[in-house]
Design an enzyme around this catalytic site. Structure first.
Site, short mmCIF file in Angstrom:
data_model
loop_
_atom_site.label_atom_id
_atom_site.label_comp_id
_atom_site.label_asym_id
_atom_site.label_seq_id
_atom_site.Cartn_x
_atom_site.Cartn_y
_atom_site.Cartn_z
N SER A 63 0.82 -1.20 0.00
CA SER A 63 0.00 0.00 0.00
C SER A 63 0.86 1.27 0.00
O SER A 63 1.54 1.52 -1.00
CB SER A 63 -1.00 -0.03 1.15
N ASP B 196 -0.62 -4.25 -3.57
CA ASP B 196 -1.79 -3.38 -3.40
C ASP B 196 -1.38 -1.92 -3.22
O ASP B 196 -1.72 -1.27 -2.24
CB ASP B 196 -2.63 -3.83 -2.21
N HIS C 3 -7.82 -5.40 0.78
CA HIS C 3 -6.56 -4.71 1.09
C HIS C 3 -5.82 -5.37 2.25
O HIS C 3 -4.60 -5.50 2.25
CB HIS C 3 -6.88 -3.25 1.44
C1 71H Z 1 -10.45 4.95 9.56
C2 71H Z 1 -8.98 4.99 9.40
N1 71H Z 1 -8.57 5.39 8.06
C3 71H Z 1 -7.22 5.96 8.27
C4 71H Z 1 -6.78 6.81 7.10
C5 71H Z 1 -8.54 4.26 7.07
C6 71H Z 1 -7.89 2.99 7.71
N2 71H Z 1 -7.53 1.99 6.69
C7 71H Z 1 -8.37 0.81 6.57
C8 71H Z 1 -8.04 -0.15 7.69
C9 71H Z 1 -6.68 -0.55 8.27
C10 71H Z 1 -7.74 -1.31 8.99
C11 71H Z 1 -7.69 -2.27 10.14
C12 71H Z 1 -6.47 -2.64 10.67
C13 71H Z 1 -6.43 -3.49 11.77
C14 71H Z 1 -7.64 -3.96 12.32
C15 71H Z 1 -7.59 -4.89 13.49
F1 71H Z 1 -8.74 -4.86 14.14
F2 71H Z 1 -7.40 -6.13 13.06
F3 71H Z 1 -6.61 -4.52 14.31
C16 71H Z 1 -8.86 -3.58 11.78
C17 71H Z 1 -8.90 -2.73 10.66
C18 71H Z 1 -8.48 0.03 9.09
C19 71H Z 1 -8.45 -1.60 7.71
C20 71H Z 1 -6.45 2.19 5.87
O1 71H Z 1 -5.72 3.16 6.05
C21 71H Z 1 -6.13 1.21 4.72
N3 71H Z 1 -4.74 1.49 4.29
C22 71H Z 1 -3.68 0.83 4.84
S1 71H Z 1 -3.96 -0.34 6.02
C23 71H Z 1 -2.34 -0.90 6.56
C24 71H Z 1 -2.43 -1.46 7.93
C25 71H Z 1 -2.69 -0.63 9.01
C26 71H Z 1 -2.85 -1.15 10.28
C27 71H Z 1 -2.73 -2.52 10.45
F4 71H Z 1 -2.86 -3.02 11.68
C28 71H Z 1 -2.43 -3.37 9.39
C29 71H Z 1 -2.31 -2.84 8.13
N4 71H Z 1 -2.41 1.06 4.47
C30 71H Z 1 -2.12 2.01 3.53
O2 71H Z 1 -0.94 2.23 3.22
C31 71H Z 1 -3.20 2.73 2.98
C32 71H Z 1 -4.49 2.48 3.37
C33 71H Z 1 -5.41 3.33 2.71
C34 71H Z 1 -4.67 4.14 1.86
C35 71H Z 1 -3.23 3.81 1.97
#
Ligand code: 71H
Length: 402
Positions: A246, A269, A324
Protein backbone atom coordinates in the site's frame (compact mmCIF):
# COMPACT_ATOMS: atom_id res chain seq x y z
CA UNK A 1 0.10 -11.69 29.89
CA UNK A 2 -1.73 -14.96 29.91
CA UNK A 3 -5.10 -13.32 30.44
CA UNK A 4 -5.58 -12.91 26.67
CA UNK A 5 -7.71 -15.50 24.90
CA UNK A 6 -5.42 -18.05 23.30
CA UNK A 7 -6.05 -17.08 19.74
CA UNK A 8 -6.34 -20.43 18.02
CA UNK A 9 -5.58 -18.72 14.72
CA UNK A 10 -1.91 -18.27 14.00
CA UNK A 11 0.36 -16.73 11.42
CA UNK A 12 1.59 -19.47 9.04
CA UNK A 13 5.31 -20.42 9.25
CA UNK A 14 7.58 -20.41 6.17
CA UNK A 15 7.26 -23.27 3.66
CA UNK A 16 10.83 -23.08 2.40
CA UNK A 17 13.83 -25.26 3.37
CA UNK A 18 15.29 -22.82 5.90
CA UNK A 19 14.27 -22.36 9.54
CA UNK A 20 13.70 -18.65 10.14
CA UNK A 21 15.22 -16.47 12.86
CA UNK A 22 14.21 -12.94 13.77
CA UNK A 23 15.73 -10.04 15.70
CA UNK A 24 15.21 -6.27 16.14
CA UNK A 25 17.86 -3.74 15.19
CA UNK A 26 17.96 -0.03 15.94
CA UNK A 27 21.05 1.86 14.72
CA UNK A 28 21.14 5.42 16.01
CA UNK A 29 18.88 6.11 18.99
CA UNK A 30 17.24 9.29 17.66
CA UNK A 31 14.18 9.67 15.42
CA UNK A 32 16.64 9.87 12.49
CA UNK A 33 18.01 6.41 13.28
CA UNK A 34 17.16 3.14 11.51
CA UNK A 35 14.73 0.71 13.13
CA UNK A 36 14.00 -2.68 11.55
CA UNK A 37 12.96 -6.25 12.24
CA UNK A 38 15.39 -8.69 10.57
CA UNK A 39 14.20 -12.10 9.34
CA UNK A 40 16.95 -14.53 8.28
CA UNK A 41 17.74 -18.22 7.65
CA UNK A 42 18.79 -19.67 11.02
CA UNK A 43 20.26 -22.84 12.47
CA UNK A 44 17.56 -25.31 13.53
CA UNK A 45 16.84 -25.08 17.24
CA UNK A 46 14.93 -27.60 19.35
CA UNK A 47 12.64 -25.25 21.24
CA UNK A 48 12.64 -21.89 19.45
CA UNK A 49 11.40 -18.94 21.49
CA UNK A 50 8.89 -17.04 19.32
CA UNK A 51 8.81 -13.24 19.74
CA UNK A 52 5.60 -11.34 20.44
CA UNK A 53 3.93 -10.32 17.20
CA UNK A 54 3.14 -6.90 18.71
CA UNK A 55 6.21 -6.20 20.87
CA UNK A 56 4.72 -3.46 23.10
CA UNK A 57 1.17 -2.69 24.19
CA UNK A 58 1.88 0.92 23.23
CA UNK A 59 1.43 -0.18 19.60
CA UNK A 60 -2.20 -1.05 20.37
CA UNK A 61 -2.70 2.51 21.63
CA UNK A 62 -1.33 3.77 18.33
CA UNK A 63 -3.58 1.40 16.40
CA UNK A 64 -6.60 2.71 18.33
CA UNK A 65 -5.66 6.31 17.43
CA UNK A 66 -5.24 5.29 13.79
CA UNK A 67 -8.63 3.62 13.75
CA UNK A 68 -10.13 6.68 15.48
CA UNK A 69 -11.24 4.40 18.32
CA UNK A 70 -11.23 5.12 22.03
CA UNK A 71 -7.78 4.19 23.39
CA UNK A 72 -8.67 2.75 26.79
CA UNK A 73 -11.26 0.32 25.44
CA UNK A 74 -9.64 -0.73 22.15
CA UNK A 75 -6.13 -1.12 23.61
CA UNK A 76 -7.65 -3.76 25.92
CA UNK A 77 -9.61 -5.38 23.09
CA UNK A 78 -6.58 -5.51 20.79
CA UNK A 79 -4.45 -6.85 23.64
CA UNK A 80 -7.10 -9.47 24.46
CA UNK A 81 -7.46 -10.51 20.82
CA UNK A 82 -3.84 -10.27 19.63
CA UNK A 83 -1.69 -9.81 22.77
CA UNK A 84 -0.59 -13.45 22.82
CA UNK A 85 0.06 -13.80 19.09
CA UNK A 86 3.58 -14.82 18.16
CA UNK A 87 5.70 -14.20 15.08
CA UNK A 88 6.48 -17.62 13.50
CA UNK A 89 10.29 -17.22 13.75
CA UNK A 90 12.94 -18.13 16.33
CA UNK A 91 13.86 -15.04 18.39
CA UNK A 92 17.62 -14.27 18.15
CA UNK A 93 18.32 -17.75 16.73
CA UNK A 94 21.86 -18.26 15.45
CA UNK A 95 22.33 -17.11 11.87
CA UNK A 96 22.91 -19.95 9.36
CA UNK A 97 25.98 -19.23 7.26
CA UNK A 98 25.33 -20.80 3.87
CA UNK A 99 26.82 -18.77 1.01
CA UNK A 100 25.44 -15.36 0.16
CA UNK A 101 21.73 -14.66 0.56
CA UNK A 102 19.86 -12.13 -1.59
CA UNK A 103 18.34 -9.22 0.35
CA UNK A 104 14.83 -7.72 0.54
CA UNK A 105 13.88 -4.44 2.23
CA UNK A 106 10.17 -4.37 3.20
CA UNK A 107 8.09 -1.18 3.75
CA UNK A 108 4.81 -1.35 5.74
CA UNK A 109 1.53 0.45 5.03
CA UNK A 110 -0.18 3.51 6.52
CA UNK A 111 -1.01 2.88 10.16
CA UNK A 112 1.04 -0.31 10.32
CA UNK A 113 4.54 -0.94 11.71
CA UNK A 114 7.51 -3.31 11.19
CA UNK A 115 6.07 -6.57 12.61
CA UNK A 116 2.68 -6.83 10.87
CA UNK A 117 3.80 -8.55 7.62
CA UNK A 118 5.57 -11.53 9.17
CA UNK A 119 3.75 -14.15 7.05
CA UNK A 120 5.35 -12.60 3.94
CA UNK A 121 8.77 -11.87 5.50
CA UNK A 122 9.08 -15.29 7.19
CA UNK A 123 8.11 -17.14 3.99
CA UNK A 124 10.74 -15.24 1.97
CA UNK A 125 13.43 -15.82 4.64
CA UNK A 126 12.54 -19.54 4.65
CA UNK A 127 13.34 -19.57 0.92
CA UNK A 128 16.84 -18.17 1.56
CA UNK A 129 16.48 -14.37 1.69
CA UNK A 130 17.55 -11.89 4.35
CA UNK A 131 14.50 -9.63 4.89
CA UNK A 132 14.64 -6.28 6.71
CA UNK A 133 11.20 -4.89 7.59
CA UNK A 134 11.78 -1.22 8.42
CA UNK A 135 9.68 0.79 10.89
CA UNK A 136 9.03 4.25 9.45
CA UNK A 137 9.32 7.41 11.59
CA UNK A 138 7.41 9.60 9.10
CA UNK A 139 4.30 9.64 11.35
CA UNK A 140 2.59 7.15 9.05
CA UNK A 141 3.13 4.26 11.48
CA UNK A 142 0.42 3.65 14.09
CA UNK A 143 3.21 3.97 16.62
CA UNK A 144 6.97 3.72 16.80
CA UNK A 145 9.59 4.57 19.37
CA UNK A 146 13.13 5.95 19.58
CA UNK A 147 15.22 7.37 22.45
CA UNK A 148 16.28 10.70 23.92
CA UNK A 149 19.29 11.24 26.11
CA UNK A 150 17.56 12.11 29.34
CA UNK A 151 19.13 15.20 30.82
CA UNK A 152 17.23 15.29 34.12
CA UNK A 153 18.46 12.20 35.98
CA UNK A 154 15.67 11.09 38.25
CA UNK A 155 12.93 8.49 38.32
CA UNK A 156 13.00 6.92 34.87
CA UNK A 157 9.91 5.76 33.06
CA UNK A 158 10.61 2.05 32.71
CA UNK A 159 10.69 0.80 29.08
CA UNK A 160 7.23 -0.22 27.90
CA UNK A 161 8.47 -3.48 26.45
CA UNK A 162 11.31 -5.74 27.41
CA UNK A 163 12.84 -5.98 23.96
CA UNK A 164 12.99 -2.22 23.78
CA UNK A 165 15.48 -1.89 26.63
CA UNK A 166 18.27 0.38 25.43
CA UNK A 167 21.87 -0.65 26.01
CA UNK A 168 22.85 2.56 27.78
CA UNK A 169 20.71 3.61 30.73
CA UNK A 170 20.79 7.33 30.09
CA UNK A 171 18.40 6.84 27.17
CA UNK A 172 14.70 7.45 27.64
CA UNK A 173 12.01 5.96 25.35
CA UNK A 174 10.01 8.41 23.23
CA UNK A 175 6.86 7.30 21.33
CA UNK A 176 5.70 8.78 18.02
CA UNK A 177 2.15 8.13 16.80
CA UNK A 178 0.23 8.27 13.51
CA UNK A 179 -0.28 11.85 12.35
CA UNK A 180 -3.90 12.16 11.13
CA UNK A 181 -4.70 14.62 8.37
CA UNK A 182 -5.91 17.92 9.83
CA UNK A 183 -9.36 19.01 8.64
CA UNK A 184 -9.00 20.98 5.43
CA UNK A 185 -5.34 19.95 5.09
CA UNK A 186 -4.24 19.11 1.53
CA UNK A 187 -3.23 15.43 1.68
CA UNK A 188 -0.71 15.28 -1.18
CA UNK A 189 2.09 17.47 0.28
CA UNK A 190 2.05 15.42 3.51
CA UNK A 191 2.02 12.02 1.74
CA UNK A 192 4.64 13.07 -0.80
CA UNK A 193 6.97 14.28 1.96
CA UNK A 194 6.36 11.02 3.84
CA UNK A 195 7.05 8.77 0.82
CA UNK A 196 10.37 10.56 0.27
CA UNK A 197 11.30 10.06 3.94
CA UNK A 198 10.21 6.43 3.73
CA UNK A 199 12.52 5.86 0.74
CA UNK A 200 15.42 7.49 2.61
CA UNK A 201 14.75 5.18 5.59
CA UNK A 202 14.79 2.10 3.31
CA UNK A 203 18.05 3.25 1.69
CA UNK A 204 19.60 3.85 5.14
CA UNK A 205 18.48 0.37 6.22
CA UNK A 206 20.23 -1.06 3.16
CA UNK A 207 23.40 0.92 3.99
CA UNK A 208 23.38 -0.67 7.45
CA UNK A 209 23.10 -4.15 5.90
CA UNK A 210 26.11 -3.22 3.73
CA UNK A 211 28.02 -2.30 6.91
CA UNK A 212 27.05 -5.57 8.61
CA UNK A 213 28.08 -7.51 5.51
CA UNK A 214 31.47 -5.80 5.40
CA UNK A 215 32.12 -6.73 9.02
CA UNK A 216 31.96 -3.13 10.25
CA UNK A 217 30.89 -3.09 13.88
CA UNK A 218 27.28 -1.90 13.99
CA UNK A 219 25.95 -0.93 17.40
CA UNK A 220 22.41 -2.04 18.21
CA UNK A 221 20.75 0.51 20.50
CA UNK A 222 18.42 -2.26 21.70
CA UNK A 223 19.56 -5.01 24.04
CA UNK A 224 19.16 -7.83 21.53
CA UNK A 225 21.11 -11.00 22.21
CA UNK A 226 22.09 -11.49 18.56
CA UNK A 227 25.64 -11.36 17.20
CA UNK A 228 25.51 -9.29 13.99
CA UNK A 229 29.13 -10.20 13.20
CA UNK A 230 27.93 -13.72 12.32
CA UNK A 231 26.34 -12.13 9.24
CA UNK A 232 29.64 -10.83 7.86
CA UNK A 233 30.07 -11.64 4.13
CA UNK A 234 26.70 -13.41 4.06
CA UNK A 235 24.72 -11.11 1.74
CA UNK A 236 24.63 -11.09 -2.04
CA UNK A 237 24.62 -7.32 -2.47
CA UNK A 238 24.10 -7.57 -6.23
CA UNK A 239 20.74 -9.19 -5.54
CA UNK A 240 18.67 -6.63 -3.65
CA UNK A 241 14.90 -6.07 -3.98
CA UNK A 242 12.49 -3.57 -2.43
CA UNK A 243 8.99 -4.67 -1.44
CA UNK A 244 6.05 -3.05 0.33
CA UNK A 245 2.28 -2.92 0.93
CA UNK A 246 0.00 0.00 0.00
CA UNK A 247 1.85 3.18 1.13
CA UNK A 248 4.80 0.76 1.23
CA UNK A 249 4.10 0.01 -2.44
CA UNK A 250 4.52 3.71 -3.23
CA UNK A 251 7.75 3.53 -1.22
CA UNK A 252 8.89 0.77 -3.60
CA UNK A 253 8.53 3.08 -6.64
CA UNK A 254 10.25 5.97 -4.82
CA UNK A 255 13.16 3.69 -3.80
CA UNK A 256 13.64 2.27 -7.30
CA UNK A 257 13.85 5.80 -8.63
CA UNK A 258 16.31 6.94 -5.95
CA UNK A 259 18.71 4.00 -5.68
CA UNK A 260 19.80 1.63 -8.47
CA UNK A 261 21.10 -0.81 -5.83
CA UNK A 262 17.47 -1.97 -5.75
CA UNK A 263 17.40 -4.25 -8.79
CA UNK A 264 13.62 -4.76 -8.84
CA UNK A 265 10.48 -4.03 -6.84
CA UNK A 266 7.41 -5.97 -5.70
CA UNK A 267 4.53 -3.61 -4.87
CA UNK A 268 1.58 -5.17 -3.00
CA UNK A 269 -1.79 -3.38 -3.40
CA UNK A 270 0.01 -0.11 -4.06
CA UNK A 271 -1.42 3.26 -3.06
CA UNK A 272 -0.10 5.44 -5.92
CA UNK A 273 -1.47 8.75 -4.57
CA UNK A 274 1.67 9.91 -2.65
CA UNK A 275 3.88 9.69 -5.76
CA UNK A 276 4.98 12.52 -8.01
CA UNK A 277 4.33 11.29 -11.57
CA UNK A 278 7.44 13.15 -12.69
CA UNK A 279 9.62 10.43 -11.16
CA UNK A 280 8.00 7.67 -13.26
CA UNK A 281 10.32 8.01 -16.29
CA UNK A 282 13.25 7.73 -13.86
CA UNK A 283 12.26 4.20 -12.81
CA UNK A 284 14.16 1.72 -14.99
CA UNK A 285 13.95 -1.46 -12.89
CA UNK A 286 11.39 -4.29 -13.21
CA UNK A 287 8.23 -3.81 -11.11
CA UNK A 288 5.65 -6.43 -10.10
CA UNK A 289 2.23 -5.07 -9.04
CA UNK A 290 0.30 -7.68 -7.04
CA UNK A 291 -3.19 -6.30 -6.38
CA UNK A 292 -6.22 -7.28 -4.32
CA UNK A 293 -9.59 -7.40 -6.03
CA UNK A 294 -11.21 -4.73 -3.87
CA UNK A 295 -8.50 -2.07 -3.38
CA UNK A 296 -8.60 -0.84 -6.97
CA UNK A 297 -10.00 2.31 -8.49
CA UNK A 298 -9.57 3.96 -11.87
CA UNK A 299 -7.20 6.73 -10.77
CA UNK A 300 -4.94 4.29 -8.93
CA UNK A 301 -4.74 1.84 -11.83
CA UNK A 302 -4.16 4.60 -14.40
CA UNK A 303 -1.13 5.76 -12.40
CA UNK A 304 0.22 2.17 -12.27
CA UNK A 305 -0.30 1.95 -16.05
CA UNK A 306 1.76 5.13 -16.47
CA UNK A 307 4.70 3.01 -15.34
CA UNK A 308 4.06 0.52 -18.18
CA UNK A 309 7.01 0.26 -20.48
CA UNK A 310 8.06 -1.55 -23.63
CA UNK A 311 11.64 -1.68 -22.39
CA UNK A 312 11.42 -2.32 -18.65
CA UNK A 313 9.53 -5.41 -17.42
CA UNK A 314 6.35 -4.33 -15.66
CA UNK A 315 3.90 -7.04 -14.57
CA UNK A 316 0.55 -6.89 -12.79
CA UNK A 317 -1.76 -9.56 -11.39
CA UNK A 318 -4.94 -9.42 -9.29
CA UNK A 319 -5.76 -12.09 -6.71
CA UNK A 320 -9.47 -12.98 -6.84
CA UNK A 321 -11.47 -12.73 -3.62
CA UNK A 322 -8.91 -10.62 -1.77
CA UNK A 323 -9.16 -7.31 0.07
CA UNK A 324 -6.56 -4.71 1.09
CA UNK A 325 -5.96 -6.47 4.42
CA UNK A 326 -5.27 -9.83 2.73
CA UNK A 327 -1.55 -8.93 2.81
CA UNK A 328 -0.90 -7.94 6.48
CA UNK A 329 -0.94 -10.70 9.14
CA UNK A 330 -4.35 -9.73 10.56
CA UNK A 331 -5.95 -11.74 7.77
CA UNK A 332 -4.89 -14.95 9.58
CA UNK A 333 -5.89 -13.88 13.08
CA UNK A 334 -9.67 -13.65 13.14
CA UNK A 335 -12.47 -16.05 12.36
CA UNK A 336 -14.26 -15.78 9.04
CA UNK A 337 -17.22 -13.67 9.94
CA UNK A 338 -15.33 -11.12 12.11
CA UNK A 339 -12.63 -11.05 9.45
CA UNK A 340 -15.10 -10.38 6.68
CA UNK A 341 -17.03 -7.87 8.79
CA UNK A 342 -13.88 -5.85 9.49
CA UNK A 343 -12.62 -6.30 5.94
CA UNK A 344 -9.59 -8.20 7.18
CA UNK A 345 -10.50 -11.16 4.98
CA UNK A 346 -11.90 -11.56 1.48
CA UNK A 347 -13.83 -14.55 0.14
CA UNK A 348 -10.69 -16.55 -0.66
CA UNK A 349 -8.89 -18.56 2.05
CA UNK A 350 -6.12 -16.21 3.27
CA UNK A 351 -3.55 -19.04 3.15
CA UNK A 352 -4.25 -19.67 -0.54
CA UNK A 353 -4.18 -15.95 -1.35
CA UNK A 354 -0.88 -15.23 0.36
CA UNK A 355 0.65 -18.45 -0.99
CA UNK A 356 -0.11 -17.25 -4.53
CA UNK A 357 1.30 -13.80 -3.77
CA UNK A 358 4.49 -15.23 -2.20
CA UNK A 359 5.12 -17.78 -4.98
CA UNK A 360 4.54 -15.20 -7.72
CA UNK A 361 6.93 -12.90 -5.83
CA UNK A 362 9.61 -15.63 -5.64
CA UNK A 363 9.30 -16.36 -9.37
CA UNK A 364 9.61 -12.64 -10.19
CA UNK A 365 12.63 -12.23 -7.88
CA UNK A 366 14.38 -15.25 -9.44
CA UNK A 367 13.84 -13.81 -12.91
CA UNK A 368 15.03 -10.27 -12.13
CA UNK A 369 17.71 -11.01 -9.56
CA UNK A 370 19.12 -13.72 -11.88
CA UNK A 371 18.91 -16.36 -9.20
CA UNK A 372 19.53 -20.04 -9.94
CA UNK A 373 16.82 -21.52 -7.75
CA UNK A 374 13.67 -23.46 -8.59
CA UNK A 375 11.29 -20.51 -8.15
CA UNK A 376 10.78 -20.45 -11.95
CA UNK A 377 8.32 -23.30 -11.37
CA UNK A 378 5.89 -20.49 -10.44
CA UNK A 379 6.52 -18.39 -13.56
CA UNK A 380 2.92 -18.92 -14.82
CA UNK A 381 1.69 -17.01 -11.74
CA UNK A 382 3.54 -13.88 -12.91
CA UNK A 383 1.22 -13.92 -15.94
CA UNK A 384 -1.84 -14.58 -13.81
CA UNK A 385 -2.18 -18.19 -14.93
CA UNK A 386 -4.14 -19.66 -12.02
CA UNK A 387 -7.85 -20.08 -11.23
CA UNK A 388 -7.53 -17.52 -8.42
CA UNK A 389 -5.58 -14.96 -10.43
CA UNK A 390 -6.42 -12.38 -13.08
CA UNK A 391 -3.64 -11.12 -15.37
CA UNK A 392 -3.40 -7.35 -14.94
CA UNK A 393 -6.37 -5.67 -13.32
CA UNK A 394 -10.04 -6.59 -12.98
CA UNK A 395 -11.37 -3.09 -13.59
CA UNK A 396 -12.03 -1.73 -17.05
CA UNK A 397 -10.53 1.63 -17.82
CA UNK A 398 -12.52 3.86 -20.17
CA UNK A 399 -10.36 4.43 -23.26
CA UNK A 400 -10.97 8.17 -23.04
CA UNK A 401 -9.11 8.48 -19.75
CA UNK A 402 -5.76 6.96 -20.82
C1 71H B 1 -10.45 4.95 9.56
C2 71H B 1 -8.98 4.99 9.40
N1 71H B 1 -8.57 5.39 8.06
C3 71H B 1 -7.22 5.96 8.27
C4 71H B 1 -6.78 6.81 7.10
C5 71H B 1 -8.54 4.26 7.07
C6 71H B 1 -7.89 2.99 7.71
N2 71H B 1 -7.53 1.99 6.69
C7 71H B 1 -8.37 0.81 6.57
C8 71H B 1 -8.04 -0.15 7.69
C9 71H B 1 -6.68 -0.55 8.27
C10 71H B 1 -7.74 -1.31 8.99
C11 71H B 1 -7.69 -2.27 10.14
C12 71H B 1 -6.47 -2.64 10.67
C13 71H B 1 -6.43 -3.49 11.77
C14 71H B 1 -7.64 -3.96 12.32
C15 71H B 1 -7.59 -4.89 13.49
F1 71H B 1 -8.74 -4.86 14.14
F2 71H B 1 -7.40 -6.13 13.06
F3 71H B 1 -6.61 -4.52 14.31
C16 71H B 1 -8.86 -3.58 11.78
C17 71H B 1 -8.90 -2.73 10.66
C18 71H B 1 -8.48 0.03 9.09
C19 71H B 1 -8.45 -1.60 7.71
C20 71H B 1 -6.45 2.19 5.87
O1 71H B 1 -5.72 3.16 6.05
C21 71H B 1 -6.13 1.21 4.72
N3 71H B 1 -4.74 1.49 4.29
C22 71H B 1 -3.68 0.83 4.84
S1 71H B 1 -3.96 -0.34 6.02
C23 71H B 1 -2.34 -0.90 6.56
C24 71H B 1 -2.43 -1.46 7.93
C25 71H B 1 -2.69 -0.63 9.01
C26 71H B 1 -2.85 -1.15 10.28
C27 71H B 1 -2.73 -2.52 10.45
F4 71H B 1 -2.86 -3.02 11.68
C28 71H B 1 -2.43 -3.37 9.39
C29 71H B 1 -2.31 -2.84 8.13
N4 71H B 1 -2.41 1.06 4.47
C30 71H B 1 -2.12 2.01 3.53
O2 71H B 1 -0.94 2.23 3.22
C31 71H B 1 -3.20 2.73 2.98
C32 71H B 1 -4.49 2.48 3.37
C33 71H B 1 -5.41 3.33 2.71
C34 71H B 1 -4.67 4.14 1.86
C35 71H B 1 -3.23 3.81 1.97
Amino acid sequence: NSSGHNNTMSIPPGKGPHQVGCTDLMVGHTVHGTFLRLYYPCQASEHPQLPDWVPCREYFNGLADFMKMNRALSERIFNYLFGNCKTPAAWNASFKQDGKYPVIIFSHGLGAFRTLYSAICVELASRGFIVASVEHRDESSSATFYFREDTEPGIKKHPSCDIAKPVSDNLEEVWMYYRPLKSGENEFPLRNKQVKQRADECIRALDILFDINSGKSVENVLQCDFDLSTMENSMDLCRIAIMGHSFGGATVIECLCKDVKFKCGVALDTWMFPLDEEIFPGVKQPIFFINSEKFQWIGNIIRMKKLDSAIFPRKMITIKGTVHQSFPDFTFLTGNWIGRLMKLKGDIDPHIALDLSNKATLAFLQRHLNMDRDFNQWDPLIDGKDDNLIPGTNITIPQSSI
